[in-house]
Motif scaffolding. Structure first.
Motif, short mmCIF file in Angstrom:
data_model
loop_
_atom_site.label_atom_id
_atom_site.label_comp_id
_atom_site.label_asym_id
_atom_site.label_seq_id
_atom_site.Cartn_x
_atom_site.Cartn_y
_atom_site.Cartn_z
N ARG A 175 0.83 -1.21 0.00
CA ARG A 175 0.00 0.00 0.00
C ARG A 175 0.86 1.25 0.00
O ARG A 175 1.82 1.36 0.75
CB ARG A 175 -0.96 -0.03 1.19
CG ARG A 175 -2.03 -1.12 1.02
CD ARG A 175 -2.89 -1.23 2.25
NE ARG A 175 -3.44 0.07 2.59
CZ ARG A 175 -3.51 0.53 3.83
NH1 ARG A 175 -3.04 -0.18 4.82
NH2 ARG A 175 -4.03 1.70 4.06
N ARG A 176 0.48 2.18 -0.85
CA ARG A 176 1.17 3.45 -1.02
C ARG A 176 1.41 4.14 0.34
O ARG A 176 2.48 4.66 0.61
CB ARG A 176 0.29 4.30 -1.94
CG ARG A 176 0.69 5.70 -2.16
CD ARG A 176 1.23 5.95 -3.54
NE ARG A 176 2.57 6.47 -3.36
CZ ARG A 176 3.61 6.12 -4.07
NH1 ARG A 176 3.48 5.24 -5.03
NH2 ARG A 176 4.77 6.63 -3.83
N VAL A 177 0.38 4.11 1.17
CA VAL A 177 0.48 4.86 2.43
C VAL A 177 1.56 4.27 3.34
O VAL A 177 2.25 4.99 4.05
CB VAL A 177 -0.90 4.94 3.14
CG1 VAL A 177 -1.39 3.58 3.57
CG2 VAL A 177 -0.85 5.88 4.32
N LEU A 178 1.76 2.95 3.27
CA LEU A 178 2.80 2.34 4.10
C LEU A 178 4.18 2.78 3.62
O LEU A 178 5.09 3.03 4.42
CB LEU A 178 2.70 0.81 4.08
CG LEU A 178 1.40 0.23 4.66
CD1 LEU A 178 1.50 -1.28 4.75
CD2 LEU A 178 1.09 0.82 6.02
N VAL A 204 4.63 6.18 4.93
CA VAL A 204 4.99 6.15 6.35
C VAL A 204 6.51 5.97 6.46
O VAL A 204 7.19 6.68 7.20
CB VAL A 204 4.26 5.01 7.10
CG1 VAL A 204 4.86 4.83 8.50
CG2 VAL A 204 2.78 5.31 7.21
N LEU A 233 13.35 6.49 6.14
CA LEU A 233 14.00 5.21 5.97
C LEU A 233 14.94 5.24 4.77
O LEU A 233 14.64 5.89 3.77
CB LEU A 233 12.95 4.10 5.74
CG LEU A 233 12.50 3.32 6.96
CD1 LEU A 233 11.84 4.24 7.97
CD2 LEU A 233 11.53 2.22 6.57
N GLN A 281 16.24 -0.01 4.20
CA GLN A 281 15.27 -0.19 5.29
C GLN A 281 13.86 -0.24 4.72
O GLN A 281 13.03 -1.04 5.16
CB GLN A 281 15.36 0.98 6.27
CG GLN A 281 16.59 0.93 7.15
CD GLN A 281 16.75 2.20 7.97
OE1 GLN A 281 16.43 3.30 7.51
NE2 GLN A 281 17.24 2.05 9.18
N LYS A 295 12.02 -3.45 5.81
CA LYS A 295 11.07 -3.20 6.90
C LYS A 295 9.64 -3.02 6.40
O LYS A 295 8.71 -3.13 7.19
CB LYS A 295 11.47 -1.94 7.67
CG LYS A 295 12.84 -2.00 8.31
CD LYS A 295 12.77 -2.73 9.62
CE LYS A 295 14.11 -2.77 10.30
NZ LYS A 295 14.14 -3.72 11.41
N ILE A 296 9.47 -2.66 5.13
CA ILE A 296 8.10 -2.39 4.67
C ILE A 296 7.71 -3.24 3.45
O ILE A 296 6.77 -4.02 3.53
CB ILE A 296 7.91 -0.88 4.39
CG1 ILE A 296 8.01 -0.13 5.72
CG2 ILE A 296 6.56 -0.62 3.72
CD1 ILE A 296 7.85 1.34 5.64
N PRO A 302 8.07 -7.39 4.20
CA PRO A 302 7.04 -7.96 5.09
C PRO A 302 5.64 -7.82 4.53
O PRO A 302 4.80 -8.71 4.72
CB PRO A 302 7.19 -7.19 6.40
CG PRO A 302 8.22 -6.16 6.19
CD PRO A 302 8.93 -6.42 4.91
N SER A 303 5.38 -6.71 3.83
CA SER A 303 4.05 -6.53 3.28
C SER A 303 3.78 -7.54 2.17
O SER A 303 2.65 -8.01 1.99
CB SER A 303 3.90 -5.09 2.78
OG SER A 303 2.98 -5.03 1.74
N ARG A 343 7.60 -13.34 9.43
CA ARG A 343 6.73 -12.20 9.65
C ARG A 343 6.99 -11.58 11.00
O ARG A 343 7.00 -10.38 11.16
CB ARG A 343 5.26 -12.65 9.59
CG ARG A 343 4.68 -12.50 8.23
CD ARG A 343 3.28 -11.95 8.28
NE ARG A 343 3.16 -10.91 7.28
CZ ARG A 343 2.06 -10.23 7.06
NH1 ARG A 343 0.99 -10.46 7.74
NH2 ARG A 343 2.03 -9.30 6.15
N SER A 344 7.20 -12.43 11.99
CA SER A 344 7.42 -11.86 13.32
C SER A 344 8.81 -11.26 13.43
O SER A 344 9.06 -10.40 14.27
CB SER A 344 7.19 -12.92 14.40
OG SER A 344 8.15 -13.93 14.26
N ALA A 378 10.28 -9.57 11.00
CA ALA A 378 10.39 -8.36 10.16
C ALA A 378 10.25 -7.08 11.00
O ALA A 378 9.56 -7.05 11.98
CB ALA A 378 9.32 -8.38 9.08
#
Ligand SMILES: Nc1ncnc2c1ncn2[C@@H]1O[C@H](COP(=O)(O)OP(=O)(O)OP(=O)(O)O)[C@@H](O)[C@H]1O
Ligand SMILES: [Mg+2]
Lengths: 256, 291
Positions: A154-157, A160, A166, A170, A174-175, A178-179, A253-254, A256
């Motif tokens: 998602r664009r918003v993530l 963020v 970042l 990263q 980090k994003i 995991p997404s 997942r955990s 990340a």
């Protein structure tokens, strides 16, 4: 009444699952016994069950099981490593993606197993041939699902991440990753199914190695109960791999 | 009125104090297939340290565009945004953003979501957990540390996002309609939380909203924007006593402010509405909140 149905105990689903398999086998047994299914084509499930002991004792099944599992494992590691890497690179380079996505998808539906003579020439009648064929046939879904998962972030993530300044690395670890992970694992599972099918198929075709070769031999001896018992071990390989990937996904997942 | 005796924080912010955030003559045009849209047209304003400024305007007037520019996520504009005298050219370390859309990380629990900026800046684990817990309790989510976003309500998730941004301890908090997706009661109560936090931290805040009640409830000043092109129509000082709570919405001065701002906005909103009716196929009819 209805609340009791909603909070079914934890053991209920696996029990129902097991019961449905048993019921299915019972139906098959019945159909064979009344003569609706030819018993020379499909052996009685009860005969298959009794042949387990024989197959285990006489055919060195654990050795073969380990062999097939190892080939499948090696192919899975390869396809996860290369598939995710290629997917990430294609996601980074839109030109490459536009150029290649279509034919990678076409590659996914190609019956690669038919190219086994080529692999025999390249790698000989060996585990390498089996692993390479399995790896290549399982590769496209991993690439495609990695691409899909990364693009669906998602664009918003991403914003963020930018707002927290970042670094690109990263941002990826980090994003984006995991997404995309759940989708990537769908690809890995698909790839592993293709890989296992090809491992067993090629073992069968080139009469080399693990469970596939055993199935070939038993079929030639017309030992049908034995064939089905051996197929059960193939299924066991896939069950083990599914459990392992599920664990791996949860752990990643955990982490990340 | 008991609140009259309490300190009015507006008075404690000297008007001569230089603005920490300055938006100077911002012009933003989007080029589209059917020509172009001027989203922001010579927008200028400043926000002083500790001040709470609300920007209000009808849908499509350029609020999210302003949010993205000030947050450093959008370039290609004329004019300048300065933070503490420094012109920004990308996300600035002093600015923390809370987005309009749901923006928690679904793969992290509440504690790890809120600790995210601390993790990025390399705060050691123990201290990170401690500080994350502090901000979690600030938004009233104690006891939910181990829950995942999918196990929380929309309002709770929005509070997680806010705690995450607060945890990075930004000098300036920038929020784009953070409560737009929530019902009125939750919105009022979350408004209380924001007020409480903002007063506790003396947090400089720029809130973007289209909700008049919310703006008057929270802000020291309200900037009213015109419908396209987005200009500054008026800046209204809200001289309501602080600390405030949502109870203030039933007071008489509150009603007067709401009426005054609605008066300004009505013109703009109806212009926006008729514009949308006469040109239904225009590209500006895109979903909300996209930058
Ligand atoms: N990427 C873009 N390309 C083209 N036009 C855009 C783009 N982003 C925004 N616009 C236009 O700029 C104008 C302002 O959009 P913006 O999203 O800032 O409005 P808004 O005030 O946040 O609205 P809302 O309250 O509905 O969120 C709109 O007319 C929109 O069509
Ligand atoms: Mg918006």
């Amino acid at each position: 009444m209805s609340t009791a149905r909603l909070i079914a105990p934890r053991w209920l689903p696996p029990m129902v699952g097991l019961a449905s398999v048993v019921a299915l086998l019972a139906v098959v047994e019945l159909l064979i016994r009344v003569g609706l299914i030819n018993r020379f084509i499909v052996p009685l499930p009860s005969e298959v069950a009794t042949s387990f002991a024989r197959v285990i004792a006489e055919e060195g099944i654990f050795q073969r099981f380990l062999q097939t599992a190892w080939e499948c494992f090696a192919a899975s590691i390869l396809l996860a490593t290369f598939g995710i890497t290629i997917g990430v690179v294609m996601h980074r380079l839109p030109l490459l993606r536009r150029a290649c996505e279509t034919w990678v998808a076409a590659f996914a539906s190609a019956p690669l197993v038919l190219a086994y003579p080529l692999f025999l020439v390249l790698f000989g009648r060996s585990t390498t041939t089996i692993i390479m064929l399995a790896f290549l046939s399982g590769l496209p879904p991993v690439i495609l699902k990695t691409l899909e998962g990364l693009s669906a972030t998602r664009r918003v993530l991403i914003n963020v991440g930018k707002s927290f300044k970042l670094t690109p690395a990263q941002q990826f670890w980090k994003i984006l990753l995991p997404s995309a992970l759940p989708t990537i694992f769908v690809g890995i599972r698909l790839g592993m199914i293709f890989a296992l099918i090809n491992v067993v198929g090629v073992e069968f075709l080139i009469n080399f190695g693990g469970l596939g070769q055993l199935i070939n031999e038993l079929a030639e001896r017309y030992d049908l109960p034995g064939v089905y018992a051996a197929i059960c071990f193939v299924i066991l390989v896939s069950v083990i791999f599914f459990v392992v990937t599920e664990r791996a996904e949860r752990w990643l997942r955990s982490a990340a | 009125m008991a609140t009259v005796s309490t300190s009015n924080r507006l008075a404690s912010v000297p008007t001569t104090e230089p603005a920490i955030l300055v938006v100077d003559d911002l012009v933003m045009r989007f080029v589209t297939a059917d020509g172009g849209v001027t989203a922001l047209d010579h927008v200028s304003f400043g926000v002083k340290p500790g001040e709470f400024l609300a920007v209000i305007g009808p849908s499509g007037c350029g609020k999210s565009t302003l949010f993205n520019i000030v947050g450093g996520l959008l370039g290609g504009y004329a004019g300048a945004v300065t933070v503490g005298g420094e012109t920004i050219s990308g996300p600035h370390a002093s600015i923390g953003m809370v987005f309009q859309e749901e923006s928690t990380f679904p793969w992290r629990n509440v504690l790890d979501n809120v600790g995210f900026p601390l993790e990025i800046s390399g705060v050691p684990k123990r201290e990170r957990i401690e500080r994350a817990r502090h901000f979690i309790s600030m938004v009233g989510l104690d006891g939910f540390e181990k829950r995942y976003p999918s196990e929380l309500s929309g309002g709770m998730r929005q509070r997680v996002s806010m705690a995450r941004t607060l945890a990075s301890e930004p000098k300036i908090l920038l929020m784009d309609e953070p409560f737009a997706a929530l019902d009125e009661q939750t919105r009022l109560l979350l408004g209380d939380k924001v007020l409480q936090i903002q007063q506790q931290l003396e947090q400089t805040t720029l809130l973007i909203t289209h909700n008049i009640t919310e703006a008057v409830q929270l802000a020291d000043r309200i900037l009213v924007m015109t419908y396209r092109p987005g200009r500054v129509k008026r800046i209204v000082d809200i001289n309501l006593p602080r600390p405030r709570t949502s109870e203030i919405v039933s007071s008489e001065p509150f009603g007067r402010y709401v009426a005054q701002i609605w008066n300004d906005l009505r013109e703009e909103a109806s212009r926006g509405l008729s514009d949308a009716e006469t040109r239904p196929l225009r590209t500006h009819d895109k979903p909300q909140g996209q930058p």
